[in-house]
Design a protein around this motif. Structure first.
Motif, PDB file in Angstrom:
ATOM      1  N   GLY A   7       0.775  -1.237   0.000  1.00 33.93           N
ATOM      2  CA  GLY A   7       0.000   0.000   0.000  1.00 33.93           C
ATOM      3  C   GLY A   7       0.803   1.281   0.000  1.00 33.93           C
ATOM      4  O   GLY A   7       0.231   2.362   0.090  1.00 33.93           O
ATOM      5  N   GLY A   8       2.101   1.203  -0.083  1.00 37.29           N
ATOM      6  CA  GLY A   8       2.943   2.398  -0.123  1.00 37.29           C
ATOM      7  C   GLY A   8       3.066   2.939  -1.540  1.00 37.29           C
ATOM      8  O   GLY A   8       2.489   2.404  -2.489  1.00 37.29           O
ATOM      9  N   SER A   9       3.828   3.994  -1.680  1.00 34.72           N
ATOM     10  CA  SER A   9       4.031   4.582  -3.001  1.00 34.72           C
ATOM     11  C   SER A   9       5.317   4.054  -3.634  1.00 34.72           C
ATOM     12  O   SER A   9       6.210   3.568  -2.947  1.00 34.72           O
ATOM     13  N   ALA A  10       5.382   4.184  -4.933  1.00 37.11           N
ATOM     14  CA  ALA A  10       6.579   3.755  -5.654  1.00 37.11           C
ATOM     15  C   ALA A  10       7.769   4.647  -5.292  1.00 37.11           C
ATOM     16  O   ALA A  10       8.909   4.180  -5.249  1.00 37.11           O
ATOM     17  N   ALA A  11       7.508   5.915  -5.014  1.00 34.54           N
ATOM     18  CA  ALA A  11       8.589   6.830  -4.644  1.00 34.54           C
ATOM     19  C   ALA A  11       9.195   6.423  -3.306  1.00 34.54           C
ATOM     20  O   ALA A  11      10.422   6.422  -3.146  1.00 34.54           O
ATOM     21  N   PHE A  12       8.356   6.052  -2.337  1.00 39.42           N
ATOM     22  CA  PHE A  12       8.871   5.620  -1.043  1.00 39.42           C
ATOM     23  C   PHE A  12       9.656   4.313  -1.181  1.00 39.42           C
ATOM     24  O   PHE A  12      10.694   4.138  -0.566  1.00 39.42           O
ATOM     25  N   GLY A  13       9.161   3.415  -2.013  1.00 45.89           N
ATOM     26  CA  GLY A  13       9.885   2.174  -2.272  1.00 45.89           C
ATOM     27  C   GLY A  13      11.238   2.428  -2.916  1.00 45.89           C
ATOM     28  O   GLY A  13      12.230   1.775  -2.582  1.00 45.89           O
ATOM     29  N   LEU A  15      12.969   5.181  -2.552  1.00 42.27           N
ATOM     30  CA  LEU A  15      13.798   5.778  -1.502  1.00 42.27           C
ATOM     31  C   LEU A  15      14.422   4.687  -0.636  1.00 42.27           C
ATOM     32  O   LEU A  15      15.630   4.699  -0.385  1.00 42.27           O
ATOM     33  N   LEU A  16      13.606   3.731  -0.206  1.00 40.46           N
ATOM     34  CA  LEU A  16      14.130   2.629   0.604  1.00 40.46           C
ATOM     35  C   LEU A  16      15.149   1.800  -0.180  1.00 40.46           C
ATOM     36  O   LEU A  16      16.177   1.392   0.360  1.00 40.46           O
ATOM     37  N   GLY A  17      14.845   1.555  -1.459  1.00 41.99           N
ATOM     38  CA  GLY A  17      15.766   0.793  -2.298  1.00 41.99           C
ATOM     39  C   GLY A  17      17.095   1.492  -2.485  1.00 41.99           C
ATOM     40  O   GLY A  17      18.166   0.864  -2.402  1.00 41.99           O
ATOM     41  N   SER A  18      17.059   2.791  -2.722  1.00 48.38           N
ATOM     42  CA  SER A  18      18.311   3.517  -2.921  1.00 48.38           C
ATOM     43  C   SER A  18      19.104   3.623  -1.620  1.00 48.38           C
ATOM     44  O   SER A  18      20.339   3.577  -1.637  1.00 48.38           O
ATOM     45  N   LEU A  19      18.409   3.737  -0.482  1.00 47.07           N
ATOM     46  CA  LEU A  19      19.118   3.717   0.802  1.00 47.07           C
ATOM     47  C   LEU A  19      19.826   2.382   0.994  1.00 47.07           C
ATOM     48  O   LEU A  19      20.986   2.332   1.405  1.00 47.07           O
ATOM     49  N   GLY A  20      19.121   1.305   0.689  1.00 51.20           N
ATOM     50  CA  GLY A  20      19.721  -0.023   0.823  1.00 51.20           C
ATOM     51  C   GLY A  20      20.916  -0.220  -0.081  1.00 51.20           C
ATOM     52  O   GLY A  20      21.970  -0.710   0.354  1.00 51.20           O
ATOM     53  N   VAL A  21      20.764   0.174  -1.326  1.00 51.12           N
ATOM     54  CA  VAL A  21      21.873   0.034  -2.283  1.00 51.12           C
ATOM     55  C   VAL A  21      23.067   0.880  -1.840  1.00 51.12           C
ATOM     56  O   VAL A  21      24.215   0.430  -1.897  1.00 51.12           O
ATOM     57  N   ALA A  83      17.615  10.035  -5.607  1.00 50.57           N
ATOM     58  CA  ALA A  83      18.674  10.991  -5.261  1.00 50.57           C
ATOM     59  C   ALA A  83      18.692  11.273  -3.759  1.00 50.57           C
ATOM     60  O   ALA A  83      19.761  11.332  -3.140  1.00 50.57           O
ATOM     61  N   LEU A  84      17.516  11.414  -3.156  1.00 47.56           N
ATOM     62  CA  LEU A  84      17.432  11.657  -1.722  1.00 47.56           C
ATOM     63  C   LEU A  84      17.994  10.479  -0.935  1.00 47.56           C
ATOM     64  O   LEU A  84      18.688  10.672   0.068  1.00 47.56           O
ATOM     65  N   GLY A  85      17.732   9.276  -1.385  1.00 48.81           N
ATOM     66  CA  GLY A  85      18.277   8.093  -0.721  1.00 48.81           C
ATOM     67  C   GLY A  85      19.799   8.082  -0.744  1.00 48.81           C
ATOM     68  O   GLY A  85      20.443   7.747   0.255  1.00 48.81           O
ATOM     69  N   LEU A  86      20.380   8.455  -1.878  1.00 55.82           N
ATOM     70  CA  LEU A  86      21.841   8.525  -1.968  1.00 55.82           C
ATOM     71  C   LEU A  86      22.410   9.589  -1.035  1.00 55.82           C
ATOM     72  O   LEU A  86      23.413   9.363  -0.355  1.00 55.82           O
ATOM     73  N   VAL A  87      21.772  10.738  -0.995  1.00 58.29           N
ATOM     74  CA  VAL A  87      22.247  11.832  -0.147  1.00 58.29           C
ATOM     75  C   VAL A  87      22.127  11.451   1.328  1.00 58.29           C
ATOM     76  O   VAL A  87      23.061  11.649   2.111  1.00 58.29           O
ATOM     77  N   LEU A  88      20.971  10.912   1.723  1.00 58.14           N
ATOM     78  CA  LEU A  88      20.782  10.513   3.119  1.00 58.14           C
ATOM     79  C   LEU A  88      21.788   9.448   3.541  1.00 58.14           C
ATOM     80  O   LEU A  88      22.339   9.499   4.643  1.00 58.14           O
ATOM     81  N   SER A  89      22.039   8.502   2.675  1.00 58.95           N
ATOM     82  CA  SER A  89      23.008   7.458   2.981  1.00 58.95           C
ATOM     83  C   SER A  89      24.394   8.048   3.181  1.00 58.95           C
ATOM     84  O   SER A  89      25.115   7.664   4.104  1.00 58.95           O
ATOM     85  N   GLU A  90      24.765   8.974   2.330  1.00 58.35           N
ATOM     86  CA  GLU A  90      26.085   9.600   2.456  1.00 58.35           C
ATOM     87  C   GLU A  90      26.180  10.395   3.752  1.00 58.35           C
ATOM     88  O   GLU A  90      27.204  10.369   4.432  1.00 58.35           O
ATOM     89  N   VAL A  91      25.113  11.092   4.125  1.00 62.68           N
ATOM     90  CA  VAL A  91      25.104  11.853   5.376  1.00 62.68           C
ATOM     91  C   VAL A  91      25.237  10.904   6.563  1.00 62.68           C
ATOM     92  O   VAL A  91      26.030  11.148   7.475  1.00 62.68           O
ATOM     93  N   PHE A  92      24.465   9.813   6.563  1.00 62.37           N
ATOM     94  CA  PHE A  92      24.552   8.839   7.656  1.00 62.37           C
ATOM     95  C   PHE A  92      25.944   8.221   7.737  1.00 62.37           C
ATOM     96  O   PHE A  92      26.528   8.128   8.820  1.00 62.37           O
ATOM     97  N   ASN A  93      26.478   7.804   6.609  1.00 64.05           N
ATOM     98  CA  ASN A  93      27.809   7.189   6.602  1.00 64.05           C
ATOM     99  C   ASN A  93      28.881   8.172   7.070  1.00 64.05           C
ATOM    100  O   ASN A  93      29.796   7.791   7.795  1.00 64.05           O
TER     101      ASN A  93
END
Length: 116
Positions: A7-13, A15-21, A83-93
């Motif tokens: 039931g989520g959106s493709a954009a949220f999916g 985001l989660l996928g790019s964070l994982g990658v 793009a947001l997933g990549l940026v967030l991951s870089e900030v966390f790392n």
């Protein structure tokens, strides 16, 4: 795909996928001593909304402007989520690395005090 199924959106999916990658790419780059980009790019390719972009252009050409706008907005939201997933991951790392460096520096100072 799982996010959309529950039931989520493709954009949220995306985001989660790019964070994982991005997190996995960072782990592999450290372990194999290679640049992160080598792992990021192939992992992100399946997330790119090429089909939606194609549908947007196709509907634009056939003068179905509402559908074209709908598909274009979806494609832009998914691309932005990637793009947001990549940026967030870089900030966390980056924050994790800084925390480890500061922790190690504090531990080193404590050891020096103990052995004086």
């Amino acid at each position: 795909w799982i996010c959309v199924q529950i039931g989520g959106s493709a954009a949220f999916g995306s985001l989660l996928g790019s964070l994982g990658v991005a997190f996995i790419s960072d782990l592999f780059s450290k372990r194999l001593k290679m640049p992160v980009t080598i792992f990021n790019i192939p992992g992100m390719v399946p997330l790119v909304p090429g089909g939606l972009a194609y549908q947007a252009v196709r509907n634009l050409v056939t003068e179905s402007y509402r559908e074209a706008a709908h598909y274009a907005v979806q494609a832009i939201m998914i691309a932005g989520a990637i793009a947001l997933g990549l940026v967030l991951s870089e900030v966390f790392n980056h924050n994790i690395r800084n925390f480890k460096v500061k922790r190690d520096a504090i531990m080193l100072k404590r050891k020096k005090r103990l052995f004086k």
